[in-house]
Design a protein around this motif. Structure first.
Motif, PDB file in Angstrom:
ATOM      1  N   PRO A 106       6.503   7.500  -2.231  1.00  0.00           N
ATOM      2  CA  PRO A 106       6.969   8.284  -1.078  1.00  0.00           C
ATOM      3  C   PRO A 106       6.716   7.576   0.255  1.00  0.00           C
ATOM      4  CG  PRO A 106       5.824   9.710  -2.612  1.00  0.00           C
ATOM      5  CD  PRO A 106       5.621   8.299  -3.085  1.00  0.00           C
ATOM      6  N   LEU A 107       5.612   6.860   0.358  1.00  0.00           N
ATOM      7  CA  LEU A 107       5.326   6.129   1.586  1.00  0.00           C
ATOM      8  C   LEU A 107       6.354   5.026   1.821  1.00  0.00           C
ATOM      9  CD1 LEU A 107       3.370   5.894   3.955  1.00  0.00           C
ATOM     10  CD2 LEU A 107       1.986   4.369   2.568  1.00  0.00           C
ATOM     11  N   VAL A 108       6.691   4.290   0.777  1.00  0.00           N
ATOM     12  CA  VAL A 108       7.678   3.216   0.906  1.00  0.00           C
ATOM     13  C   VAL A 108       9.064   3.782   1.199  1.00  0.00           C
ATOM     14  CG1 VAL A 108       8.891   1.369  -0.326  1.00  0.00           C
ATOM     15  CG2 VAL A 108       6.420   1.580  -0.527  1.00  0.00           C
ATOM     16  N   LEU A 109       9.423   4.864   0.520  1.00  0.00           N
ATOM     17  CA  LEU A 109      10.779   5.404   0.662  1.00  0.00           C
ATOM     18  C   LEU A 109      10.973   6.206   1.942  1.00  0.00           C
ATOM     19  CD1 LEU A 109      11.392   6.484  -3.030  1.00  0.00           C
ATOM     20  CD2 LEU A 109      12.384   4.507  -1.836  1.00  0.00           C
ATOM     21  N   LEU A 110       9.938   6.872   2.410  1.00  0.00           N
ATOM     22  CA  LEU A 110      10.095   7.781   3.543  1.00  0.00           C
ATOM     23  C   LEU A 110       9.310   7.373   4.780  1.00  0.00           C
ATOM     24  CD1 LEU A 110       9.851  11.025   1.413  1.00  0.00           C
ATOM     25  CD2 LEU A 110      11.935   9.972   2.295  1.00  0.00           C
ATOM     26  N   GLY A 111       8.514   6.326   4.671  1.00  0.00           N
ATOM     27  CA  GLY A 111       7.730   5.870   5.812  1.00  0.00           C
ATOM     28  C   GLY A 111       8.610   5.197   6.852  1.00  0.00           C
ATOM     29  N   GLY A 112       8.092   5.087   8.061  1.00  0.00           N
ATOM     30  CA  GLY A 112       8.858   4.486   9.147  1.00  0.00           C
ATOM     31  C   GLY A 112       8.936   2.975   9.035  1.00  0.00           C
ATOM     32  N   GLY A 113       9.847   2.417   9.787  1.00  0.00           N
ATOM     33  CA  GLY A 113       9.987   0.967   9.849  1.00  0.00           C
ATOM     34  C   GLY A 113      10.778   0.390   8.694  1.00  0.00           C
ATOM     35  N   GLN A 114      10.996  -0.888   8.768  1.00  0.00           N
ATOM     36  CA  GLN A 114      11.754  -1.610   7.746  1.00  0.00           C
ATOM     37  C   GLN A 114      10.866  -1.988   6.572  1.00  0.00           C
ATOM     38  OE1 GLN A 114      15.145  -2.363   7.816  1.00  0.00           O
ATOM     39  NE2 GLN A 114      15.101  -0.918   9.523  1.00  0.00           N
ATOM     40  N   VAL A 115      11.480  -2.074   5.396  1.00  0.00           N
ATOM     41  CA  VAL A 115      10.786  -2.518   4.186  1.00  0.00           C
ATOM     42  C   VAL A 115      11.112  -3.994   3.986  1.00  0.00           C
ATOM     43  CG1 VAL A 115      10.615  -2.240   1.688  1.00  0.00           C
ATOM     44  CG2 VAL A 115      10.895  -0.244   3.143  1.00  0.00           C
ATOM     45  N   HIS A 116      10.087  -4.785   3.776  1.00  0.00           N
ATOM     46  CA  HIS A 116      10.269  -6.214   3.527  1.00  0.00           C
ATOM     47  C   HIS A 116       9.618  -6.578   2.206  1.00  0.00           C
ATOM     48  CE1 HIS A 116      11.725  -6.841   7.590  1.00  0.00           C
ATOM     49  NE2 HIS A 116      10.724  -6.079   8.006  1.00  0.00           N
ATOM     50  N   MET A 117      10.148  -7.608   1.565  1.00  0.00           N
ATOM     51  CA  MET A 117       9.583  -8.070   0.313  1.00  0.00           C
ATOM     52  C   MET A 117       9.433  -9.578   0.390  1.00  0.00           C
ATOM     53  SD  MET A 117      10.991  -8.316  -3.512  1.00  0.00           S
ATOM     54  CE  MET A 117      12.079  -9.525  -2.884  1.00  0.00           C
ATOM     55  N   GLN A 118       8.304 -10.071  -0.095  1.00  0.00           N
ATOM     56  CA  GLN A 118       8.080 -11.512  -0.097  1.00  0.00           C
ATOM     57  C   GLN A 118       7.160 -11.904  -1.236  1.00  0.00           C
ATOM     58  OE1 GLN A 118       5.553 -12.625   3.433  1.00  0.00           O
ATOM     59  NE2 GLN A 118       6.186 -10.568   4.027  1.00  0.00           N
ATOM     60  N   LEU A 119       7.232 -13.155  -1.616  1.00  0.00           N
ATOM     61  CA  LEU A 119       6.365 -13.703  -2.653  1.00  0.00           C
ATOM     62  C   LEU A 119       5.133 -14.283  -1.989  1.00  0.00           C
ATOM     63  CD1 LEU A 119       6.005 -14.434  -5.657  1.00  0.00           C
ATOM     64  CD2 LEU A 119       7.191 -16.582  -5.161  1.00  0.00           C
ATOM     65  N   GLN A 120       3.944 -13.799  -2.382  1.00  0.00           N
ATOM     66  CA  GLN A 120       2.683 -14.295  -1.834  1.00  0.00           C
ATOM     67  C   GLN A 120       1.710 -14.544  -2.974  1.00  0.00           C
ATOM     68  OE1 GLN A 120       1.258 -11.384   0.945  1.00  0.00           O
ATOM     69  NE2 GLN A 120       2.692 -11.994   2.543  1.00  0.00           N
ATOM     70  N   GLU A 140       2.606 -13.165  -6.342  1.00  0.00           N
ATOM     71  CA  GLU A 140       2.829 -11.734  -6.474  1.00  0.00           C
ATOM     72  C   GLU A 140       3.920 -11.297  -5.489  1.00  0.00           C
ATOM     73  OE1 GLU A 140      -1.354  -9.796  -7.783  1.00  0.00           O
ATOM     74  OE2 GLU A 140      -1.219 -10.390  -5.668  1.00  0.00           O
ATOM     75  N   PHE A 141       4.705 -10.312  -5.901  1.00  0.00           N
ATOM     76  CA  PHE A 141       5.748  -9.788  -5.030  1.00  0.00           C
ATOM     77  C   PHE A 141       5.165  -8.641  -4.215  1.00  0.00           C
ATOM     78  CE2 PHE A 141       7.953 -11.949  -8.391  1.00  0.00           C
ATOM     79  CZ  PHE A 141       8.845 -12.723  -7.668  1.00  0.00           C
ATOM     80  N   VAL A 142       5.182  -8.804  -2.906  1.00  0.00           N
ATOM     81  CA  VAL A 142       4.556  -7.853  -1.993  1.00  0.00           C
ATOM     82  C   VAL A 142       5.633  -7.122  -1.208  1.00  0.00           C
ATOM     83  CG1 VAL A 142       2.987  -7.605  -0.033  1.00  0.00           C
ATOM     84  CG2 VAL A 142       2.491  -9.279  -1.825  1.00  0.00           C
ATOM     85  N   ILE A 143       5.552  -5.797  -1.217  1.00  0.00           N
ATOM     86  CA  ILE A 143       6.413  -4.949  -0.404  1.00  0.00           C
ATOM     87  C   ILE A 143       5.590  -4.568   0.815  1.00  0.00           C
ATOM     88  CG2 ILE A 143       7.654  -2.754  -0.283  1.00  0.00           C
ATOM     89  CD1 ILE A 143       7.877  -2.895  -3.369  1.00  0.00           C
ATOM     90  N   SER A 144       6.166  -4.752   2.006  1.00  0.00           N
ATOM     91  CA  SER A 144       5.402  -4.431   3.210  1.00  0.00           C
ATOM     92  C   SER A 144       6.191  -3.506   4.124  1.00  0.00           C
ATOM     93  CB  SER A 144       5.008  -5.707   3.957  1.00  0.00           C
ATOM     94  OG  SER A 144       6.146  -6.399   4.404  1.00  0.00           O
ATOM     95  N   LEU A 145       5.434  -2.696   4.864  1.00  0.00           N
ATOM     96  CA  LEU A 145       5.975  -1.758   5.846  1.00  0.00           C
ATOM     97  C   LEU A 145       5.282  -1.999   7.172  1.00  0.00           C
ATOM     98  CD1 LEU A 145       5.571   1.506   3.750  1.00  0.00           C
ATOM     99  CD2 LEU A 145       7.718   0.385   4.237  1.00  0.00           C
ATOM    100  N   ASP A 146       5.868  -1.478   8.211  1.00  0.00           N
ATOM    101  CA  ASP A 146       5.225  -1.481   9.526  1.00  0.00           C
ATOM    102  C   ASP A 146       4.773  -2.884   9.926  1.00  0.00           C
ATOM    103  OD1 ASP A 146       4.422  -0.308  11.877  1.00  0.00           O
ATOM    104  OD2 ASP A 146       2.496   0.384  11.107  1.00  0.00           O
ATOM    105  N   ASP A 147       5.707  -3.815   9.872  1.00  0.00           N
ATOM    106  CA  ASP A 147       5.443  -5.208  10.255  1.00  0.00           C
ATOM    107  C   ASP A 147       4.309  -5.837   9.458  1.00  0.00           C
ATOM    108  OD1 ASP A 147       7.488  -5.103  12.161  1.00  0.00           O
ATOM    109  OD2 ASP A 147       6.121  -4.307  13.678  1.00  0.00           O
ATOM    110  N   GLY A 148       4.169  -5.467   8.204  1.00  0.00           N
ATOM    111  CA  GLY A 148       3.177  -6.072   7.323  1.00  0.00           C
ATOM    112  C   GLY A 148       1.813  -5.421   7.342  1.00  0.00           C
ATOM    113  N   TRP A 149       1.653  -4.352   8.130  1.00  0.00           N
ATOM    114  CA  TRP A 149       0.346  -3.719   8.194  1.00  0.00           C
ATOM    115  C   TRP A 149       0.016  -2.967   6.905  1.00  0.00           C
ATOM    116  CZ3 TRP A 149      -2.178   1.101   8.630  1.00  0.00           C
ATOM    117  CH2 TRP A 149      -3.500   1.001   9.069  1.00  0.00           C
ATOM    118  N   ILE A 150       1.015  -2.361   6.296  1.00  0.00           N
ATOM    119  CA  ILE A 150       0.842  -1.664   5.017  1.00  0.00           C
ATOM    120  C   ILE A 150       1.536  -2.518   3.962  1.00  0.00           C
ATOM    121  CG2 ILE A 150       1.343   0.422   3.703  1.00  0.00           C
ATOM    122  CD1 ILE A 150       1.440   1.927   6.386  1.00  0.00           C
ATOM    123  N   ARG A 151       0.790  -2.877   2.910  1.00  0.00           N
ATOM    124  CA  ARG A 151       1.336  -3.782   1.894  1.00  0.00           C
ATOM    125  C   ARG A 151       0.995  -3.285   0.496  1.00  0.00           C
ATOM    126  NH1 ARG A 151       0.202  -9.667   3.746  1.00  0.00           N
ATOM    127  NH2 ARG A 151      -0.918  -9.591   1.803  1.00  0.00           N
TER     128      ARG A 151
END
Length: 148
Positions: A66-80, A83-94
């Motif tokens: 629910p946080l990923v789907l309904l949270g504010g900001g853009q969703v980004h995905m990257q390999l780190q 591991e595949f990391v989904i981030s929100l809020d300019d990378g603050w929530i991962r």
């Protein structure tokens, strides 16, 4: 028979972190004040106040999807680090995704939901449950959130 047993923190010891204020505590008047364990480390809150320290009130635990789907900001995905990391809020929530496919599907579902909501704003009389695209997106979100 011997060893350490993990003890839940006392209500006044439990703290969370916000992006702008650092550590915050649940206010003693909150119904969640005595809750010493949350299944998810994420809370949403309505009010934040500062007295002797920063407190939050009217809070509820929220799980990852629910946080990923309904949270504010853009969703980004990257390999780190493999591991595949989904981030929100300019990378603050991962979040670490189970696989590349899961990360892509969650990101795509969020994009579809955002577009569906934009369509609804443009056309308020649109019935999201009756249109095929809307019902598929809503059905998938309901299934994902209720089976996670």
């Amino acid at each position: 028979s011997t060893g350490a047993v993990k003890i839940q923190p006392k209500a006044e010891e439990l703290k969370f972190v916000t992006k702008n204020d650092g550590y915050v505590h649940i206010h003693p008047s909150s119904v969640n004040y005595q809750t010493r364990h949350f299944e998810s480390p994420y809370l949403v809150y309505h009010e934040k106040i500062k007295t002797s320290r920063v407190f939050i009130r009217d809070c509820s635990m929220v799980s990852v999807y629910p946080l990923v789907l309904l949270g504010g900001g853009q969703v980004h995905m990257q390999l780190q680090n493999g591991e595949f990391v989904i981030s929100l809020d300019d990378g603050w929530i991962r979040f670490v995704a189970a696989s590349h496919q899961v990360a892509e599907l969650v990101k795509e579902l969020r994009c579809e939901l955002d577009q569906l909501l934009q369509d609804k704003i443009k056309n308020p009389s649109m019935d999201l449950c009756m249109c095929p695209r809307g019902s598929r997106i809503i059905g998938m979100i309901v299934k994902l959130v209720t089976t996670q």
